[in-house]
Design an enzyme around this catalytic site. Structure first.
Site, mmCIF file in Angstrom:
data_model
loop_
_atom_site.group_PDB
_atom_site.id
_atom_site.type_symbol
_atom_site.label_atom_id
_atom_site.label_comp_id
_atom_site.label_asym_id
_atom_site.label_seq_id
_atom_site.Cartn_x
_atom_site.Cartn_y
_atom_site.Cartn_z
ATOM 1 N N PHE A 122 0.839 -1.201 0.000
ATOM 2 C CA PHE A 122 0.000 0.000 0.000
ATOM 3 C C PHE A 122 0.873 1.249 0.000
ATOM 4 O O PHE A 122 1.885 1.332 0.678
ATOM 5 C CB PHE A 122 -0.983 -0.004 1.184
ATOM 6 N N GLY A 123 0.460 2.220 -0.816
ATOM 7 C CA GLY A 123 1.226 3.459 -0.970
ATOM 8 C C GLY A 123 0.453 4.646 -0.432
ATOM 9 O O GLY A 123 -0.486 5.130 -1.078
ATOM 10 N N THR A 125 2.530 7.103 1.737
ATOM 11 C CA THR A 125 3.523 8.132 2.050
ATOM 12 C C THR A 125 4.134 8.725 0.780
ATOM 13 O O THR A 125 4.459 7.993 -0.155
ATOM 14 C CB THR A 125 4.637 7.516 2.927
ATOM 15 N N THR A 156 6.924 -0.580 1.521
ATOM 16 C CA THR A 156 7.389 -1.921 1.884
ATOM 17 C C THR A 156 6.845 -2.966 0.906
ATOM 18 O O THR A 156 5.680 -2.891 0.511
ATOM 19 C CB THR A 156 6.941 -2.250 3.330
ATOM 20 N N HIS A 337 22.983 -5.632 29.035
ATOM 21 C CA HIS A 337 24.004 -6.398 28.309
ATOM 22 C C HIS A 337 25.384 -5.757 28.350
ATOM 23 O O HIS A 337 26.371 -6.400 27.971
ATOM 24 C CB HIS A 337 23.580 -6.608 26.847
ATOM 25 N N GLY A 338 25.450 -4.487 28.746
ATOM 26 C CA GLY A 338 26.750 -3.822 28.765
ATOM 27 C C GLY A 338 27.323 -3.715 27.361
ATOM 28 O O GLY A 338 26.588 -3.766 26.366
ATOM 29 N N GLU A 362 3.248 3.842 9.924
ATOM 30 C CA GLU A 362 1.827 4.149 10.131
ATOM 31 C C GLU A 362 1.591 5.236 11.172
ATOM 32 O O GLU A 362 0.648 5.167 11.954
ATOM 33 C CB GLU A 362 1.046 2.857 10.410
HETATM 34 C C1 LIG Z 1 10.995 1.068 6.826
HETATM 35 C C2 LIG Z 1 9.768 1.850 6.501
HETATM 36 C C3 LIG Z 1 8.706 1.217 5.868
HETATM 37 C C4 LIG Z 1 7.569 1.946 5.496
HETATM 38 N N1 LIG Z 1 6.559 1.321 4.794
HETATM 39 C C5 LIG Z 1 5.542 2.072 4.296
HETATM 40 C C6 LIG Z 1 4.550 1.479 3.427
HETATM 41 O O1 LIG Z 1 4.567 0.265 3.159
HETATM 42 N N2 LIG Z 1 3.592 2.280 2.915
HETATM 43 C C7 LIG Z 1 3.525 3.604 3.181
HETATM 44 O O2 LIG Z 1 2.626 4.279 2.677
HETATM 45 N N3 LIG Z 1 4.440 4.197 4.009
HETATM 46 C C8 LIG Z 1 5.453 3.469 4.552
HETATM 47 N N4 LIG Z 1 6.386 4.052 5.371
HETATM 48 C C9 LIG Z 1 6.298 5.475 5.649
HETATM 49 C C10 LIG Z 1 5.908 5.806 7.085
HETATM 50 O O3 LIG Z 1 4.558 5.475 7.323
HETATM 51 C C11 LIG Z 1 6.203 7.293 7.272
HETATM 52 O O4 LIG Z 1 7.623 7.446 7.184
HETATM 53 C C12 LIG Z 1 5.703 7.845 8.590
HETATM 54 O O5 LIG Z 1 4.292 7.789 8.665
HETATM 55 C C13 LIG Z 1 6.149 9.298 8.762
HETATM 56 O O6 LIG Z 1 5.808 10.072 7.642
HETATM 57 P P1 LIG Z 1 6.929 10.887 6.852
HETATM 58 O O7 LIG Z 1 8.115 9.996 6.639
HETATM 59 O O8 LIG Z 1 6.288 11.480 5.666
HETATM 60 O O9 LIG Z 1 7.392 11.964 7.903
HETATM 61 P P2 LIG Z 1 7.069 13.528 7.890
HETATM 62 O O10 LIG Z 1 5.608 13.711 7.625
HETATM 63 O O11 LIG Z 1 8.056 14.190 6.997
HETATM 64 O O12 LIG Z 1 7.343 13.892 9.402
HETATM 65 C C14 LIG Z 1 8.575 14.395 9.904
HETATM 66 C C15 LIG Z 1 8.294 14.893 11.322
HETATM 67 O O13 LIG Z 1 7.341 15.969 11.293
HETATM 68 C C16 LIG Z 1 6.207 15.652 12.075
HETATM 69 N N5 LIG Z 1 5.001 16.130 11.380
HETATM 70 C C17 LIG Z 1 4.661 15.930 10.072
HETATM 71 N N6 LIG Z 1 3.480 16.486 9.809
HETATM 72 C C18 LIG Z 1 3.040 17.040 10.957
HETATM 73 C C19 LIG Z 1 1.867 17.737 11.330
HETATM 74 N N7 LIG Z 1 0.890 17.988 10.442
HETATM 75 N N8 LIG Z 1 1.759 18.160 12.599
HETATM 76 C C20 LIG Z 1 2.724 17.913 13.501
HETATM 77 N N9 LIG Z 1 3.860 17.236 13.220
HETATM 78 C C21 LIG Z 1 4.017 16.808 11.971
HETATM 79 C C22 LIG Z 1 6.205 14.138 12.190
HETATM 80 O O14 LIG Z 1 5.547 13.684 13.364
HETATM 81 C C23 LIG Z 1 7.695 13.808 12.219
HETATM 82 O O15 LIG Z 1 8.182 13.935 13.526
HETATM 83 C C24 LIG Z 1 7.494 3.330 5.803
HETATM 84 C C25 LIG Z 1 8.539 3.947 6.499
HETATM 85 C C26 LIG Z 1 9.673 3.236 6.833
HETATM 86 C C27 LIG Z 1 10.786 3.941 7.543
#
Ligand SMILES: Cc1cc2nc3c(=O)[nH]c(=O)nc-3n(C[C@H](O)[C@H](O)[C@H](O)COP(=O)(O)OP(=O)(O)OC[C@H]3O[C@@H](n4cnc5c(N)ncnc54)[C@H](O)[C@@H]3O)c2cc1C
Length: 391
Positions: A122-123, A125, A156, A337-338, A362
């Site tokens: 699912f996409g 982000t 993912t 574990h040190g 998520e």
């Molecule tokens: C290994 C991995 C696997 C993943 N797999 C998937 C997947 O399969 N599908 C998918 O769709 N996504 C996936 N993701 C994405 C993941 O869900 C997002 O990285 C996560 O939800 C954070 O969103 P972002 O990276 O856009 O962070 P950003 O939105 O850029 O956030 C950066 C910081 O700003 C804060 N912030 C952002 N907007 C606001 C707001 N409006 N108010 C207050 N604070 C805010 C956030 O809390 C965070 O601290 C994956 C991520 C990783 C690392």
């Protein structure tokens, strides 16, 4: 439910545990070293041990487990390896998402998801915006297709998946509509390319790639469910998926506690095992308290979900508490574990890195605090009505 008795279900759980610890655990050092999960090689074994069909309803050839029955399976996978957990988590959560499809879509996709022949990812982000209604991905109707343009990243299972559930806006100029919807994009559609992203800190071996859509022609039939349902579908599948992340965090935390306990009894300084030192006992007691609390809030949420209740607040609370609790538990396990715990050869080092993904996937802590606070402030929080008068 496919298990006629509790004993049959327990036998299934034992079989899965034996498989994970006897067949998969020995592969973990290689997966960590190569940063690669040999999914095609493992697929027949996962199928044999029902790791693809746990949540697929029986009508579509799955086990049709309740979320309470599935949780111990997921927890055990998280104990063994975070990367594998991330892969299977996305598969199972995608089953919930695909269940929001039309009957013929469920019939087309769910049986193949049950066998693991079809992986769906699912996409949500995006690199250039936030998720959900901030999405920049958009599809414009032209005749009998939508032309989809946009980018999704960190997705993912993109390396292994054949079908991509893309959350985006769908516009139809003739009707003058613009809706938030889910489009099912197939691997190989013209204009759809996948770019590998860098390896991750923890939960290694799974793929998390960048998807590019350049005027991809997606048939109208490939709207999941119907146009305009995207937000509801997002909320529906994330509601339970976020509790599953809390379950995964519980697995990581339990394993870290087990290893810390064993190490504390074994490591001797100044003539006595460190387990006899009050300071170390303090760490262990705090870790066990977090594990206990995490186990019970997730159980509460799963029980309500299986009984047919909506759990939006519980879901965010489980996710928020889980990421903070597993962070504390893996911190303390590392301290117990040190210096040896800091070495790559130590499982604590791996669990410590695996736990950090729970903060991000998520929704970050900030986002879950926003969701919880919004319910508290804007509506009457349903949580305060449900049985709380008994405690
Ligand atoms: C290994 C991995 C696997 C993943 N797999 C998937 C997947 O399969 N599908 C998918 O769709 N996504 C996936 N993701 C994405 C993941 O869900 C997002 O990285 C996560 O939800 C954070 O969103 P972002 O990276 O856009 O962070 P950003 O939105 O850029 O956030 C950066 C910081 O700003 C804060 N912030 C952002 N907007 C606001 C707001 N409006 N108010 C207050 N604070 C805010 C956030 O809390 C965070 O601290 C994956 C991520 C990783 C690392």
């Amino acid at each position: 439910m496919i298990f006629p008795t509790e004993a049959a279900y327990r036998a299934y759980l034992q079989e899965v545990r034996d498989f994970l610890w006897q067949e998969i655990d020995p592969l973990v050092p290689q997966i960590e070293r190569d940063e690669f999960i040999p999914f095609d090689q493992l697929r027949p074994q996962f199928r044999q041990h029902h790791l693809f069909d746990c949540l697929v309803p029986e009508a579509y050839g799955g086990l049709g487990l309740s979320t309470m029955q599935y949780a111990p399976v997921l927890k055990e996978i998280a104990k063994v390896h975070g990367g594998l957990r991330a892969m299977l988590h996305v598969h199972h959560s995608s089953v919930h998402l695909m269940e929001t499809g039309r009957p013929e879509q469920r019939q087309r996709y769910l049986p193949r998801m049950a066998t693991g022949d079809l992986l769906v990812c699912f996409g949500l982000t995006e690199p250039d915006s936030g998720s959900g209604l901030d999405s920049q991905s958009h599809a414009v109707r032209q005749g009998d297709v939508y032309r989809l343009t946009g980018r999704k990243h960190l997705i993912t299972n993109a390396r292994e998946a054949d079908l991509f559930a893309v959350f985006c806006f769908t516009a139809d100029a003739t009707r003058g509509t613009r809706e938030f919807s889910v489009l099912l994009v197939e691997r190989g559609m013209p204009g759809f390319t996948i770019e590998p992203m860098a390896h991750t800190m923890g939960c290694v071996g799974a793929s998390h790639d960048l998807l590019h859509f350049d005027q991809v022609p997606v048939p109208l039939d490939n709207v999941l469910g119907r146009e305009g349902l995207g937000l509801q579908q997002q909320m529906a599948f994330l509601e339970i998926s976020r509790v599953f992340i809390a379950v995964a965090a519980l697995g990581t935390a339990e394993r870290a506690l087990e290893l810390a306990l064993a190490w504390a009894k074994q490591r001797v300084t100044f003539g006595r095992p460190i387990a006899e030192r009050q300071a170390v006992q303090g760490y262990l007691a705090e870790m066990a308290t977090d594990v206990y609390a995490l186990r019970h809030i997730t159980l509460d949420a799963l029980r309500k979900y299986d009984a047919g209740q909506r759990i939006p607040e519980e879901s965010s609370m489980c996710k928020l508490f889980a990421m903070e609790a597993v962070g504390r538990v893996t911190d303390k396990a590392l301290l117990v574990h040190g210096g040896l715990g800091y070495l790559k050869s130590s499982r604590i080092e791996m669990l410590y890195r695996d736990a950090r993904l729970n903060w991000l996937e998520e929704g970050t802590p900030t986002i879950h605090k926003l969701i919880i606070a919004r319910t508290l402030l804007e509506e009457e929080c349903a949580l305060f009505g449900r049985g709380t008068e008994l405690l």
